[in-house]
Design a protein around this motif. Structure first.
Motif, PDB file in Angstrom:
ATOM      1  N   CYS A  85       7.215  13.087   9.340  1.00  0.00           N
ATOM      2  CA  CYS A  85       6.515  11.851   9.066  1.00  0.00           C
ATOM      3  C   CYS A  85       5.772  11.929   7.782  1.00  0.00           C
ATOM      4  O   CYS A  85       5.387  13.022   7.168  1.00  0.00           O
ATOM      5  N   ASN A  86       5.592  10.638   7.052  1.00  0.00           N
ATOM      6  CA  ASN A  86       4.524  10.922   5.843  1.00  0.00           C
ATOM      7  C   ASN A  86       3.102  10.580   6.011  1.00  0.00           C
ATOM      8  O   ASN A  86       2.780   9.762   7.084  1.00  0.00           O
ATOM      9  N   CYS A  87       2.338  11.215   5.465  1.00  0.00           N
ATOM     10  CA  CYS A  87       0.916  11.011   5.653  1.00  0.00           C
ATOM     11  C   CYS A  87       0.249  11.217   4.236  1.00  0.00           C
ATOM     12  O   CYS A  87       0.145  12.333   3.771  1.00  0.00           O
ATOM     13  N   GLY A  88      -0.373  10.042   3.590  1.00  0.00           N
ATOM     14  CA  GLY A  88      -0.901  10.190   2.101  1.00  0.00           C
ATOM     15  C   GLY A  88       0.112  11.074   1.257  1.00  0.00           C
ATOM     16  O   GLY A  88      -0.537  11.721   0.516  1.00  0.00           O
ATOM     17  N   ILE A 117       0.909  -1.161  -0.013  1.00  0.00           N
ATOM     18  CA  ILE A 117       0.006  -0.094   0.139  1.00  0.00           C
ATOM     19  C   ILE A 117       0.990   1.221  -0.035  1.00  0.00           C
ATOM     20  O   ILE A 117       1.717   1.176   0.680  1.00  0.00           O
ATOM     21  N   GLU A 118       0.642   2.158  -0.788  1.00  0.00           N
ATOM     22  CA  GLU A 118       1.232   3.609  -0.690  1.00  0.00           C
ATOM     23  C   GLU A 118       0.301   4.380  -0.112  1.00  0.00           C
ATOM     24  O   GLU A 118      -0.927   4.371  -0.417  1.00  0.00           O
ATOM     25  N   GLY A 119       0.539   5.258   0.940  1.00  0.00           N
ATOM     26  CA  GLY A 119      -0.254   6.051   1.763  1.00  0.00           C
ATOM     27  C   GLY A 119      -0.862   5.263   2.787  1.00  0.00           C
ATOM     28  O   GLY A 119      -0.459   4.056   3.271  1.00  0.00           O
ATOM     29  N   GLY A 120      -2.108   5.733   3.096  1.00  0.00           N
ATOM     30  CA  GLY A 120      -2.606   5.068   4.127  1.00  0.00           C
ATOM     31  C   GLY A 120      -2.309   4.996   5.610  1.00  0.00           C
ATOM     32  O   GLY A 120      -2.571   4.004   6.303  1.00  0.00           O
ATOM     33  N   GLU A 121      -1.126   5.599   5.992  1.00  0.00           N
ATOM     34  CA  GLU A 121      -0.712   5.603   7.252  1.00  0.00           C
ATOM     35  C   GLU A 121      -1.594   6.101   8.292  1.00  0.00           C
ATOM     36  O   GLU A 121      -2.424   6.526   8.158  1.00  0.00           O
ATOM     37  N   THR A 122      -1.324   5.600   9.509  1.00  0.00           N
ATOM     38  CA  THR A 122      -2.187   6.067  10.650  1.00  0.00           C
ATOM     39  C   THR A 122      -1.312   7.397  11.364  1.00  0.00           C
ATOM     40  O   THR A 122      -0.472   6.957  11.639  1.00  0.00           O
ATOM     41  N   TYR A 123      -2.055   8.328  11.409  1.00  0.00           N
ATOM     42  CA  TYR A 123      -1.113   9.487  11.690  1.00  0.00           C
ATOM     43  C   TYR A 123      -1.751  10.069  12.900  1.00  0.00           C
ATOM     44  O   TYR A 123      -2.744  10.004  13.108  1.00  0.00           O
ATOM     45  N   PHE A 124      -0.558  10.183  13.765  1.00  0.00           N
ATOM     46  CA  PHE A 124      -0.862  10.951  15.251  1.00  0.00           C
ATOM     47  C   PHE A 124      -0.029  12.311  15.059  1.00  0.00           C
ATOM     48  O   PHE A 124       1.001  12.385  15.373  1.00  0.00           O
ATOM     49  N   PRO A 125      -0.879  13.258  14.928  1.00  0.00           N
ATOM     50  CA  PRO A 125      -0.274  14.699  15.032  1.00  0.00           C
ATOM     51  C   PRO A 125       0.397  15.165  16.276  1.00  0.00           C
ATOM     52  O   PRO A 125       1.303  15.896  16.137  1.00  0.00           O
ATOM     53  N   LYS A 126      -0.138  14.502  17.427  1.00  0.00           N
ATOM     54  CA  LYS A 126       0.491  15.012  18.749  1.00  0.00           C
ATOM     55  C   LYS A 126       1.279  13.770  19.117  1.00  0.00           C
ATOM     56  O   LYS A 126       1.743  13.763  20.440  1.00  0.00           O
ATOM     57  N   GLY A 127       1.830  12.836  18.168  1.00  0.00           N
ATOM     58  CA  GLY A 127       2.721  11.878  18.575  1.00  0.00           C
ATOM     59  C   GLY A 127       4.096  11.977  18.773  1.00  0.00           C
ATOM     60  O   GLY A 127       5.040  11.286  18.967  1.00  0.00           O
ATOM     61  N   GLY A 128       4.652  13.148  18.262  1.00  0.00           N
ATOM     62  CA  GLY A 128       5.914  13.652  18.369  1.00  0.00           C
ATOM     63  C   GLY A 128       6.362  14.980  17.754  1.00  0.00           C
ATOM     64  O   GLY A 128       5.289  15.473  17.005  1.00  0.00           O
ATOM     65  N   SER A 129       7.344  15.546  17.756  1.00  0.00           N
ATOM     66  CA  SER A 129       7.767  16.749  17.055  1.00  0.00           C
ATOM     67  C   SER A 129       8.389  16.485  15.684  1.00  0.00           C
ATOM     68  O   SER A 129       8.897  17.639  15.220  1.00  0.00           O
ATOM     69  N   SER A 182       3.709   8.765  12.276  1.00  0.00           N
ATOM     70  CA  SER A 182       2.719   8.078  11.536  1.00  0.00           C
ATOM     71  C   SER A 182       3.238   6.614  11.367  1.00  0.00           C
ATOM     72  O   SER A 182       4.492   6.447  11.590  1.00  0.00           O
ATOM     73  N   VAL A 183       2.261   5.698  11.363  1.00  0.00           N
ATOM     74  CA  VAL A 183       2.638   4.433  11.200  1.00  0.00           C
ATOM     75  C   VAL A 183       2.200   3.638   9.953  1.00  0.00           C
ATOM     76  O   VAL A 183       1.223   3.727   9.665  1.00  0.00           O
ATOM     77  N   LYS A 184       3.138   3.026   9.328  1.00  0.00           N
ATOM     78  CA  LYS A 184       2.944   2.579   7.862  1.00  0.00           C
ATOM     79  C   LYS A 184       2.157   1.220   7.945  1.00  0.00           C
ATOM     80  O   LYS A 184       2.529   0.474   8.757  1.00  0.00           O
ATOM     81  N   PRO A 185       1.061   0.961   7.292  1.00  0.00           N
ATOM     82  CA  PRO A 185       0.367  -0.409   7.141  1.00  0.00           C
ATOM     83  C   PRO A 185       0.969  -1.397   6.640  1.00  0.00           C
ATOM     84  O   PRO A 185       1.502  -1.231   5.587  1.00  0.00           O
ATOM     85  N   VAL A 186       1.647  -2.185   7.535  1.00  0.00           N
ATOM     86  CA  VAL A 186       2.126  -3.474   7.028  1.00  0.00           C
ATOM     87  C   VAL A 186       1.464  -4.729   7.419  1.00  0.00           C
ATOM     88  O   VAL A 186       0.945  -4.763   8.633  1.00  0.00           O
ATOM     89  N   LYS A 187       1.292  -5.644   6.622  1.00  0.00           N
ATOM     90  CA  LYS A 187       0.364  -6.856   6.915  1.00  0.00           C
ATOM     91  C   LYS A 187       0.908  -7.542   8.120  1.00  0.00           C
ATOM     92  O   LYS A 187       1.926  -8.094   8.206  1.00  0.00           O
ATOM     93  N   GLY A 188       0.109  -7.888   8.978  1.00  0.00           N
ATOM     94  CA  GLY A 188       0.272  -8.421  10.419  1.00  0.00           C
ATOM     95  C   GLY A 188       0.654  -7.483  11.342  1.00  0.00           C
ATOM     96  O   GLY A 188       0.545  -7.999  12.664  1.00  0.00           O
ATOM     97  N   ASN A 189       1.039  -6.491  11.317  1.00  0.00           N
ATOM     98  CA  ASN A 189       1.517  -5.545  12.275  1.00  0.00           C
ATOM     99  C   ASN A 189       0.222  -4.815  13.034  1.00  0.00           C
ATOM    100  O   ASN A 189      -0.911  -4.941  12.238  1.00  0.00           O
TER     101      ASN A 189
END
Length: 275
Positions: free
Chosen positions: A200-203, A185-197, A211-218
Motif C-alpha cells: 500500500c501507499n504511505c506518504g 490530499i496527497e499522502g496523509g494515509e492512515t497506515y496499519f503495518p499489521k493490517g495485511g500482507s 493504508s486508508v486514503k483520507p477522503v472527506k466524509g469517510n
C-alpha cells in the motif's frame, strides 16, 4: 431496422414505467402495513442510513471503512470548531501520564469543550459513533480535531494506554473512530503495518500492510482490543506524512466505562491526547 429500433424503444420505455410502478406499489405496501420509511425518520437521519457504506478491511486487527459517515456540512462544522483553538499535538508519557512534546507527532489539534458537545450536530455525530462502534455515548472521550499540514505526520503508535493513571480513572480505550474532514490530499494515509500482507501507499512510499486514503466524509473504525478482550498489538497504526494539501480529521476514543472529566478539556488537553 427502423421497425426493430421502434420495438426496442417501446420495450425500454415499458421497463422504466414498470420499475416506477413497482416502486410506487412498494411504498403503498409500506404505508398500509406500517413498515417505516426512511423519509422523515429522525433516527435514520442521525445514523445517515442509506448514505453510510461499511466495508470490512481487516478482521485482525479489526478495521472497518465507513464511507460517507459524515456529511459535507458536518465536516465543515467540525473544522470551524477546531481552527481557532489549535495547539501543537502532544503524546502521553507512560511513566507520568502527562502530555509531552515529541518529534514523533507534528500535527496540531484541540478537543471539543463541554459547550461544543451540546450542539445538536455534534450530539448527532456522537450518537452515530456510539451506534456503529456499539459502545455507549457516555464512554466516549471528547472528540479531538486534528490538522496535518505538508510534511507533518505521526509515527507508529497504539491508541490504548500503558500508564496506570488513565486506566484507574476511566478504563482502557477499546475502539477508535477516525473521521476525515478534508479532501484533495496527497499522502496523509492512515497506515496499519499489521493490517495485511499486501502492499500500500504511505506518504509516497510503497510499504507492506494496509493504508486508508483520507477522503472527506469517510471514517475508519478500528479496535484496540481483540474479541478475547486482550489488547491487540496488531492495532498499531501511523499517520503518514502529508505531501500536499492540508489534512483535517476528527478522532473519537471510546472507553471501557463511562468517561468523567473534571475540567474543560481545552485546559488539560494533553491528558487525553494520544492519536
Amino acid at each position: 431496422m427502423k421497425f426493430i429500433f421502434g420495438i426496442l424503444s417501446f420495450v425500454t420505455v415499458g421497463l422504466i414505467i414498470g420499475s416506477i410502478s413497482q416502486l410506487a406499489l412498494l411504498r403503498q405496501l409500506e404505508d398500509s402495513h406500517g413498515i417505516p420509511s426512511l423519509k422523515n425518520d429522525k433516527e435514520a437521519d442521525i445514523l445517515r442510513l442509506g448514505h453510510v457504506k461499511p466495508e470490512v478491511l481487516s478482521w485482525s486487527p479489526r478495521i472497518i471503512l465507513l464511507r460517507n459517515f459524515l456529511s459535507m456540512k458536518e465536516c465543515e462544522y467540525l473544522k470551524a470548531l477546531g481552527y481557532p483553538h489549535l495547539q501543537n499535538s502532544r503524546v502521553i508519557d507512560d511513566k507520568t501520564g502527562k502530555g509531552v512534546d515529541t518529534k514523533r507527532r507534528t500535527s496540531s489539534g484541540m478537543f471539543l469543550s463541554s459547550k461544543d458537545r451540546k450542539h445538536p450536530m455534534v450530539q448527532a455525530i456522537e450518537r452515530r459513533i456510539s451506534i456503529y462502534a456499539q459502545v455507549p455515548v457516555e464512554n466516549g472521550e471528547p472528540m479531538q480535531i486534528l490538522r496535518y499540514e505538508k510534511n507533518q505526520y505521526y509515527e507508529p503508535h497504539l491508541d490504548y494506554f500503558s500508564d496506570t493513571y488513565d486506566l484507574k480513572n476511566n478504563g482502557q480505550r477499546i475502539v477508535t473512530m477516525l473521521m476525515y474532514l478534508s479532501d484533495n490530499i496527497e499522502g496523509g494515509e492512515t497506515y496499519f503495518p499489521k493490517g495485511g500482507s499486501g502492499e500500500c501507499n504511505c506518504g509516497g512510499k510503497i510499504v507492506k500492510g494496509l493504508s486508508v486514503k483520507p477522503v472527506k466524509g469517510n471514517a475508519v473504525l478500528f479496535w484496540s482490543m481483540g474479541l478475547s478482550g486482550q489488547l491487540d498489538l496488531n492495532s498499531v497504526h501511523k499517520a503518514c506524512e502529508v505531501l500536499s494539501g492540508t489534512k483535517w480529521s476528527a478522532v473519537k476514543w471510546m472507553r471501557q466505562r463511562a468517561f468523567h472529566q473534571g475540567n474543560d478539556v481545552r485546559l488539560n488537553a494533553p491528558r487525553y491526547e494520544l492519536y
